[in-house]
Scaffold this motif. Structure first.
Motif, PDB file in Angstrom:
ATOM      1  N   CYS A   7      47.362   1.372 -10.340  1.00  0.00           N
ATOM      2  CA  CYS A   7      47.947   2.635 -10.179  1.00  0.00           C
ATOM      3  C   CYS A   7      49.688   2.631  -9.599  1.00  0.00           C
ATOM      4  CB  CYS A   7      47.384   3.581  -8.915  1.00  0.00           C
ATOM      5  SG  CYS A   7      45.654   3.808  -9.400  1.00  0.00           S
ATOM      6  N   HIS A   8      50.050   1.513  -9.497  1.00  0.00           N
ATOM      7  CA  HIS A   8      51.449   1.365  -8.870  1.00  0.00           C
ATOM      8  C   HIS A   8      51.867  -0.025  -9.206  1.00  0.00           C
ATOM      9  CE1 HIS A   8      49.776  -0.630  -5.484  1.00  0.00           C
ATOM     10  NE2 HIS A   8      48.948   0.641  -5.091  1.00  0.00           N
ATOM     11  N   ILE A   9      53.223  -0.378  -8.803  1.00  0.00           N
ATOM     12  CA  ILE A   9      53.508  -1.644  -9.210  1.00  0.00           C
ATOM     13  C   ILE A   9      52.651  -2.521  -7.933  1.00  0.00           C
ATOM     14  CG2 ILE A   9      55.605  -3.366  -8.692  1.00  0.00           C
ATOM     15  CD1 ILE A   9      57.179  -1.185 -10.188  1.00  0.00           C
ATOM     16  N   GLY A  10      52.359  -3.654  -8.507  1.00  0.00           N
ATOM     17  CA  GLY A  10      51.914  -4.538  -7.237  1.00  0.00           C
ATOM     18  C   GLY A  10      52.697  -5.303  -6.425  1.00  0.00           C
ATOM     19  N   PRO A  11      52.855  -5.212  -5.069  1.00  0.00           N
ATOM     20  CA  PRO A  11      53.676  -5.900  -4.385  1.00  0.00           C
ATOM     21  C   PRO A  11      53.439  -7.263  -4.290  1.00  0.00           C
ATOM     22  CG  PRO A  11      52.171  -4.856  -3.023  1.00  0.00           C
ATOM     23  CD  PRO A  11      51.624  -4.633  -4.350  1.00  0.00           C
ATOM     24  N   SER A  12      54.521  -8.267  -4.194  1.00  0.00           N
ATOM     25  CA  SER A  12      54.354  -9.446  -3.796  1.00  0.00           C
ATOM     26  C   SER A  12      53.571  -9.838  -2.619  1.00  0.00           C
ATOM     27  CB  SER A  12      55.745 -10.083  -3.854  1.00  0.00           C
ATOM     28  OG  SER A  12      55.682 -11.558  -3.461  1.00  0.00           O
ATOM     29  N   ARG A  37      60.428   2.708 -10.787  1.00  0.00           N
ATOM     30  CA  ARG A  37      59.017   2.535  -9.999  1.00  0.00           C
ATOM     31  C   ARG A  37      59.563   1.187  -8.937  1.00  0.00           C
ATOM     32  NH1 ARG A  37      54.066   1.510 -13.406  1.00  0.00           N
ATOM     33  NH2 ARG A  37      52.926   2.418 -11.659  1.00  0.00           N
ATOM     34  N   PHE A  38      58.885   1.634  -8.026  1.00  0.00           N
ATOM     35  CA  PHE A  38      59.196   0.577  -6.633  1.00  0.00           C
ATOM     36  C   PHE A  38      58.069  -0.090  -6.107  1.00  0.00           C
ATOM     37  CE2 PHE A  38      62.268   4.184  -6.370  1.00  0.00           C
ATOM     38  CZ  PHE A  38      63.619   3.591  -6.474  1.00  0.00           C
ATOM     39  N   SER A  39      58.141  -1.028  -5.542  1.00  0.00           N
ATOM     40  CA  SER A  39      56.957  -1.639  -4.846  1.00  0.00           C
ATOM     41  C   SER A  39      56.418  -0.705  -3.687  1.00  0.00           C
ATOM     42  CB  SER A  39      57.376  -3.043  -4.147  1.00  0.00           C
ATOM     43  OG  SER A  39      56.179  -3.541  -3.280  1.00  0.00           O
ATOM     44  N   PRO A  40      55.115  -0.683  -3.700  1.00  0.00           N
ATOM     45  CA  PRO A  40      54.558   0.594  -2.738  1.00  0.00           C
ATOM     46  C   PRO A  40      54.610   0.140  -1.346  1.00  0.00           C
ATOM     47  CG  PRO A  40      52.859  -0.959  -3.576  1.00  0.00           C
ATOM     48  CD  PRO A  40      54.120  -1.298  -4.631  1.00  0.00           C
ATOM     49  N   ILE A  41      55.569  -0.873  -1.090  1.00  0.00           N
ATOM     50  CA  ILE A  41      55.784  -1.152   0.342  1.00  0.00           C
ATOM     51  C   ILE A  41      57.125  -0.989   0.856  1.00  0.00           C
ATOM     52  CG2 ILE A  41      53.711  -2.974   0.837  1.00  0.00           C
ATOM     53  CD1 ILE A  41      55.600  -5.155   0.642  1.00  0.00           C
ATOM     54  N   TYR A  42      57.989  -0.543  -0.085  1.00  0.00           N
ATOM     55  CA  TYR A  42      59.341  -0.471   0.193  1.00  0.00           C
ATOM     56  C   TYR A  42      59.532   0.809   1.112  1.00  0.00           C
ATOM     57  CZ  TYR A  42      61.639  -3.531  -3.427  1.00  0.00           C
ATOM     58  OH  TYR A  42      62.178  -4.502  -4.050  1.00  0.00           O
ATOM     59  N   GLY A  43      58.853   1.554   1.248  1.00  0.00           N
ATOM     60  CA  GLY A  43      59.075   2.930   2.150  1.00  0.00           C
ATOM     61  C   GLY A  43      60.209   3.770   1.611  1.00  0.00           C
ATOM     62  N   SER A  44      60.166   4.125   0.442  1.00  0.00           N
ATOM     63  CA  SER A  44      61.133   5.164  -0.301  1.00  0.00           C
ATOM     64  C   SER A  44      61.303   6.143   0.707  1.00  0.00           C
ATOM     65  CB  SER A  44      60.885   5.461  -1.755  1.00  0.00           C
ATOM     66  OG  SER A  44      60.764   4.000  -2.409  1.00  0.00           O
ATOM     67  N   SER A  45      62.520   6.825   0.695  1.00  0.00           N
ATOM     68  CA  SER A  45      62.590   7.765   1.904  1.00  0.00           C
ATOM     69  C   SER A  45      63.581   8.881   1.220  1.00  0.00           C
ATOM     70  CB  SER A  45      63.267   7.203   3.059  1.00  0.00           C
ATOM     71  OG  SER A  45      62.375   6.209   3.659  1.00  0.00           O
ATOM     72  N   TRP A  46      64.483   8.521   0.404  1.00  0.00           N
ATOM     73  CA  TRP A  46      65.360   9.617   0.062  1.00  0.00           C
ATOM     74  C   TRP A  46      66.034   9.388  -1.312  1.00  0.00           C
ATOM     75  CZ3 TRP A  46      64.740  14.329   1.635  1.00  0.00           C
ATOM     76  CH2 TRP A  46      65.812  15.335   1.641  1.00  0.00           C
TER      77      TRP A  46
END
Length: 512
Positions: free
Chosen positions: A41-46, A332-341
């Motif tokens: 469902c998302h990019i898998g984080p390392s 798309r970003f890693s799901p642990i990036y904490g995208s904020s703005w």
């Protein structure tokens, strides 16, 4: 950035991230599990992006509950009311039947822990951060005599020449910088997170419940003669709203970021008599901001959305015909990036829109310093294909305002970090990047001496003193929703700041 576990939704729910979050290469059995259960469902984080102890004590227990396994001592329903537990159960977030066998779950855990590092590398902090903010003069501002600052919404309104402020006491405040006074205050039903205006009509969006919740209690309301009139339509923890006449019929549409909790969505609302029609545009939680632009130059307005939870991404919703959209994941970003703005900018001045994003929401189960937090610039190739071209590391980065503050023809960046390294580098909670060479991404870096006098939460820019240049406004938030040194927290309480105005000195100031 919106705080997720106690008061604000900001910022991305890390709990949701690890339902299926892992990638990597390994021996066949583990590789099959990874491919089947992770990154669907998302990019898998390392696995390397979190330390072993964080995986073991925080992530894997929650990940297990989402796969149907329990961990002794871990209760995913802890702290929720009975009604909230029932609502969560209906989402099937924590299935009663495991999705894999117990043996497979053990193999997956063992693999993750065998590959996870003992610790993360330190953030590569740029040197030579000047504490003298040459272009700006800091001016602290208190709105009232009440201790602490709990501002949930901040936006400068250039047409009204007022600063709109929402707070945790459900107030919408209009502040006039010329008179240095609060001009008006409107009381809502819950904290106000957005004020919109369309053809002289005023609207406010109210979050409902600040705490994570599966029970919709937010609202879109009309503001008439300082009276709040709610539409009879509940919203699921909305954190942002955009208004525009998307279908060009003369009436507004509302694009609502219903951040939600375990579930959520982006909704398109349209007034029909006294009620609202409702269309789901993105069916996932965590969207934190939308902007409306014509991204493909076809004469129709499109919607750009940042989702900061699970499948962290920039989605472009292209309007093919009236209120019919085609959705594409642009970044798309890693799901642990904490995208904020995010901000839309033409950084390279080639006529198309590039994207600046910040990542650093750390209000989750893993409040550790992460070297991948910071500012990213994504360059558009002209067909809305974006390439990351620059990364500025900043621990806990949560807001960016991108403008040509020094009026030299290129884009500068103001950044705030709500989750900086308060122990070792607290001055990096605000950073100003003055662009010196846009082709080579060379910036001078500065902050202001009083930067540690508050925890900065929201930020905007505008010509508040009407002298022709752009000023910056920061708002404080006193609640300690992540671990910080006690002496710093006490210092904030004593200072009791609400706003910090960074007055641009490029033109002759008139603000007294």
């Amino acid at each position: 950035m919106i705080y997720k576990n106690y008061y604000f939704p900001i910022l991305s729910l890390f709990l949701f991230v690890f339902l299926e979050s892992c990638t990597g290469k390994q021996e066949p059995q583990g590789l099959v599990l990874y491919d089947q259960q992770c990154a669907r469902c998302h990019i898998g984080p390392s696995i390397q992006d979190l330390p072993k102890n964080t995986w073991k004590t925080a992530v894997l227990p929650d990940m297990g509950t989402r796969m149907g396994f329990s961990t002794p001592g871990y209760d995913p329903y802890q702290g929720f009311s009975f009604e909230e537990k029932i609502a969560i159960m209906k989402t099937n977030t924590f299935p009663s039947t495991p999705v894999i066998t117990e043996e497979e779950w053990k193999i997956l855990q063992d693999y993750i822990l065998s590959k996870a590092p003992d610790s993360l590398p330190e953030t590569k902090k740029p040197l030579n951060v000047n504490s003298s903010l040459a272009l700006f003069e800091p001016k602290p501002l208190k709105l009232d005599e009440n201790p602490g600052s709990y501002i949930t919404y901040l936006e400068y309104l250039p047409e009204e020449e007022r600063l709109a402020i929402g707070d945790i006491q459900n107030n919408l405040i209009m502040y006039d910088f010329e008179s240095n006074q609060i001009e008006s205050t409107v009381k809502g039903n819950s904290p106000i997170i957005k004020y919109n205006k369309f053809k002289e009509k005023k609207y406010i969006t109210q979050i409902g419940r600040l705490n994570p919740s599966e029970r919709p209690a937010g609202s879109l309301s009309i503001l008439e003669d300082d009276q709040v009139k709610n539409y009879n339509h509940k919203l699921h923890r909305p954190v942002h709203s955009s208004v525009a006449d998307l279908d060009k019929d003369g009436s507004p549409e509302f694009v609502i970021s219903e951040f939600g909790h375990f579930t959520g969505k982006v909704s398109l609302l349209k007034q029909q008599g006294d009620s609202l029609s409702n269309k789901t545009l993105i069916n996932q939680p965590g969207t934190i901001r939308t902007l409306i632009r014509d991204m493909n130059n076809d004469g129709k307005q499109d919607i750009i959305a940042l989702t900061s939870q699970g499948d962290e991404s920039i989605t472009i919703l292209y309007q093919n015909q009236a209120l019919e959209f085609n959705s594409e994941k642009a970044i798309r970003f890693s799901p642990i990036y904490g995208s904020s703005w995010f901000e839309l900018i033409d950084y390279d001045l080639d006529g198309d829109l590039d994207i600046a994003t910040v990542h650093g929401d750390n209000a989750d189960k893993t409040p550790i310093l992460k070297p991948y937090h910071g500012l990213r610039i994504h360059i558009n190739d002209g067909n809305n294909n974006f390439t990351e071209s620059f990364f500025y590391p900043l621990d806990g980065a949560t807001r960016v305002v991108a403008r040509d503050f020094d009026e030299d023809g290129d884009i500068d960046f103001a950044l705030i970090a709500t989750f900086p390294d308060y122990n070792e580098d607290p001055l990096r909670s605000f950073i100003y990047l003055e662009n010196k060479d846009k082709e080579n991404y060379e910036f001078t870096t500065s902050t202001f001496e009083a930067v540690n006098e508050a925890r900065w939460f929201l930020m905007d820019a505008g010509d508040i003193d009407k002298d022709g240049d752009l000023d910056i406004i920061l708002s404080a938030f006193s609640y300690a929703f992540s671990p910080i040194p006690k002496d710093i927290q006490q210092f904030w309480q004593e200072k009791d700041l609400d706003l910090m105005v960074l007055e641009n000195k490029l033109c002759t100031p008139t603000l007294q």
